[in-house]
Design an enzyme around this catalytic site. Structure first.
Site, short mmCIF file in Angstrom:
data_model
loop_
_atom_site.label_atom_id
_atom_site.label_comp_id
_atom_site.label_asym_id
_atom_site.label_seq_id
_atom_site.Cartn_x
_atom_site.Cartn_y
_atom_site.Cartn_z
CB ALA A 84 33.56 46.40 49.41
CD GLU A 104 33.63 49.99 41.46
OE1 GLU A 104 34.31 49.02 41.12
OE2 GLU A 104 33.87 50.66 42.47
C1 5RP Z 1 37.11 48.69 42.13
C2 5RP Z 1 36.51 48.34 43.43
C3 5RP Z 1 36.55 46.91 43.86
O1 5RP Z 1 35.27 46.48 44.13
C4 5RP Z 1 37.39 46.79 45.08
O2 5RP Z 1 38.65 47.37 44.83
C5 5RP Z 1 37.57 45.32 45.51
O3 5RP Z 1 38.33 44.67 44.56
P1 5RP Z 1 38.78 43.16 44.72
O4 5RP Z 1 37.56 42.33 44.56
O5 5RP Z 1 39.78 42.96 43.63
O6 5RP Z 1 39.39 43.01 46.09
O7 5RP Z 1 35.98 49.15 44.15
O8 5RP Z 1 37.10 50.06 41.90
#
Ligand code: 5RP
Length: 224
Positions: A84, A104
């Site tokens: 997230a 997602e």
């Molecule tokens: C992708 C997402 C990811 O879960 C979110 O951006 C978190 O990414 P990261 O683990 O690289 O911080 O929603 O669309």
């Protein structure tokens, strides 16, 4: 002091305990999920495979020998594991920093339980500091910019290499700053029905039931 990368590793590993042997697991997208996918390779022979939320995660899963199923080929999944950009104390999230929000949300909706994996920097009292991603149909983006302005938000089309970024679904992303999302459920319902919005990156209807939070003192489990 653990680095952010080490915290991501910790929660990626910890998420394995929620994977049900003999079943298909829902897999999100992003750098934290990449750690989970790498860890999942150790359970490759114990699971049927995965339903993936992006081309990038599909490629990583397949490279590690984990079969990937189309969401339409399978029924309800017992668990969906994803990162997230922000998560509040009720399990509501902002997602879509990796532009994969629509798929997602689809895989999350197909799953009984959402296990969020994140480092502690993602835990917030109120959603909205992270620019809110919104997947939108290209012809609607400028109208949506004006609709967000009416709410006090500043929306910008996400760019890549001088061109609007194109998602796995062939659409564009708006990133909206200046919002404080105090009622995530109502906000998600409202924005999702604006013409041209494919998906808003607030996950309240598909909120997390569990969050594995990487902290300086180890993995903390939050249940909502
Ligand atoms: C992708 C997402 C990811 O879960 C979110 O951006 C978190 O990414 P990261 O683990 O690289 O911080 O929603 O669309």
């Amino acid at each position: 002091m653990l680095t952010q990368d080490e915290l991501k590793n910790l929660v990626g590993q910890a998420a394995l305990q929620y994977v049900v042997p003999g079943e298909i697991v829902g897999v999100g997208t992003g750098s934290t999920v990449n750690k989970f996918i790498d860890a999942l390779a150790s359970m490759r022979d114990q699971i049927k495979g995965a339903v993936s939320s992006s081309v990038a995660s599909t490629e990583r899963l397949l490279a590690l020998g984990i079969p990937v199923f189309d969401a339409n080929e399978v029924g309800e999944l017992s668990v969906y594991i994803d990162g997230a950009d922000e998560i509040d104390h009720q399990g509501n999230m902002i997602k879509g920093g990796g532009a994969a929000l629509t798929r997602e949300k689809i895989v999350a909706a197909q799953s009984r339980r959402f296990v969020c994996i994140a480092d502690e920097s993602k835990l917030v009292p109120t959603l909205g500091k992270f620019p809110l991603p919104v997947e939108a149909i290209p012809m609607a983006t400028q109208r949506l910019v004006r609709q967000f302005a009416a709410l006090g938000g500043v929306a910008k089309v996400r760019m890549k290499g001088g061109e609007p970024l194109v998602t796995d679904n062939g659409q564009h992303i708006l990133d909206v700053t200046g919002l404080q999302i105090r009622d995530p459920l109502a906000f998600e319902s409202e924005v999702n029905q604006w013409p041209g919005v494919v998906t808003v990156g607030v996950f309240a209807h598909q909120r997390a039931q569990i969050c594995l939070l990487g902290t300086a003192s180890g993995v903390k489990t939050l249940t909502f």
